[in-house]
Design a protein around this motif. Structure first.
Motif, PDB file in Angstrom:
ATOM      1  N   LEU A  22       0.845  -1.193   0.000  1.00  9.52           N
ATOM      2  CA  LEU A  22       0.000   0.000   0.000  1.00  9.52           C
ATOM      3  C   LEU A  22       0.880   1.244   0.000  1.00  9.52           C
ATOM      4  O   LEU A  22       1.925   1.274   0.644  1.00  9.52           O
ATOM      5  N   GLY A  23       0.464   2.249  -0.706  1.00  7.25           N
ATOM      6  CA  GLY A  23       1.204   3.499  -0.766  1.00  7.25           C
ATOM      7  C   GLY A  23       2.137   3.615  -1.956  1.00  7.25           C
ATOM      8  O   GLY A  23       2.597   4.694  -2.279  1.00  7.25           O
ATOM      9  N   ALA A  31      12.273  -8.010  -8.280  1.00  7.71           N
ATOM     10  CA  ALA A  31      12.116  -9.132  -7.358  1.00  7.71           C
ATOM     11  C   ALA A  31      12.669  -8.804  -5.974  1.00  7.71           C
ATOM     12  O   ALA A  31      12.275  -9.416  -4.988  1.00  7.71           O
ATOM     13  N   VAL A  32      13.555  -7.830  -5.883  1.00  9.80           N
ATOM     14  CA  VAL A  32      14.138  -7.420  -4.592  1.00  9.80           C
ATOM     15  C   VAL A  32      13.393  -6.156  -4.170  1.00  9.80           C
ATOM     16  O   VAL A  32      13.725  -5.064  -4.563  1.00  9.80           O
ATOM     17  N   ARG A  33      12.352  -6.333  -3.356  1.00 10.68           N
ATOM     18  CA  ARG A  33      11.527  -5.191  -2.960  1.00 10.68           C
ATOM     19  C   ARG A  33      11.109  -5.338  -1.506  1.00 10.68           C
ATOM     20  O   ARG A  33      11.105  -6.424  -0.962  1.00 10.68           O
ATOM     21  N   VAL A  34      10.730  -4.241  -0.927  1.00 12.16           N
ATOM     22  CA  VAL A  34      10.248  -4.254   0.463  1.00 12.16           C
ATOM     23  C   VAL A  34       8.796  -4.683   0.456  1.00 12.16           C
ATOM     24  O   VAL A  34       7.998  -4.181  -0.316  1.00 12.16           O
ATOM     25  N   THR A  35       8.454  -5.633   1.307  1.00 10.27           N
ATOM     26  CA  THR A  35       7.058  -6.069   1.385  1.00 10.27           C
ATOM     27  C   THR A  35       6.512  -5.854   2.762  1.00 10.27           C
ATOM     28  O   THR A  35       7.208  -5.625   3.697  1.00 10.27           O
TER      29      THR A  35
END
Length: 73
Positions: free
Chosen positions: A26-27, A69-73
């Protein structure tokens, strides 16, 4: 890259089509080639004074985009 004034946005350049392949937190606002109208984002020059825009990590010939693929979740 980031913006040093105003809202201080941070942008990540992803390979074409990479945005649609993932669910984003979100955001996160995605600017892509979907059904929206044209979106413009300022891109700073690789060298010289481009304030208020600047690179956190300069793209290279072998790594021109951020890996989605390398992201903050």
């Amino acid at each position: 890259m980031c913006e040093g004034s105003g809202e201080r946005w941070v942008y990540f350049l992803l390979a074409p089509g990479a945005v649609a392949a993932y669910d984003w937190p979100l955001g996160v606002q995605r600017h892509s080639g979907g059904t929206r109208t044209v979106t413009y984002i300022g891109i700073p020059a690789l060298e010289g004074n481009t304030w208020p825009l600047r690179w956190y990590s300069v793209p290279t010939a072998t790594a021109p985009h951020v890996c989605a693929a390398v992201r903050v979740t």
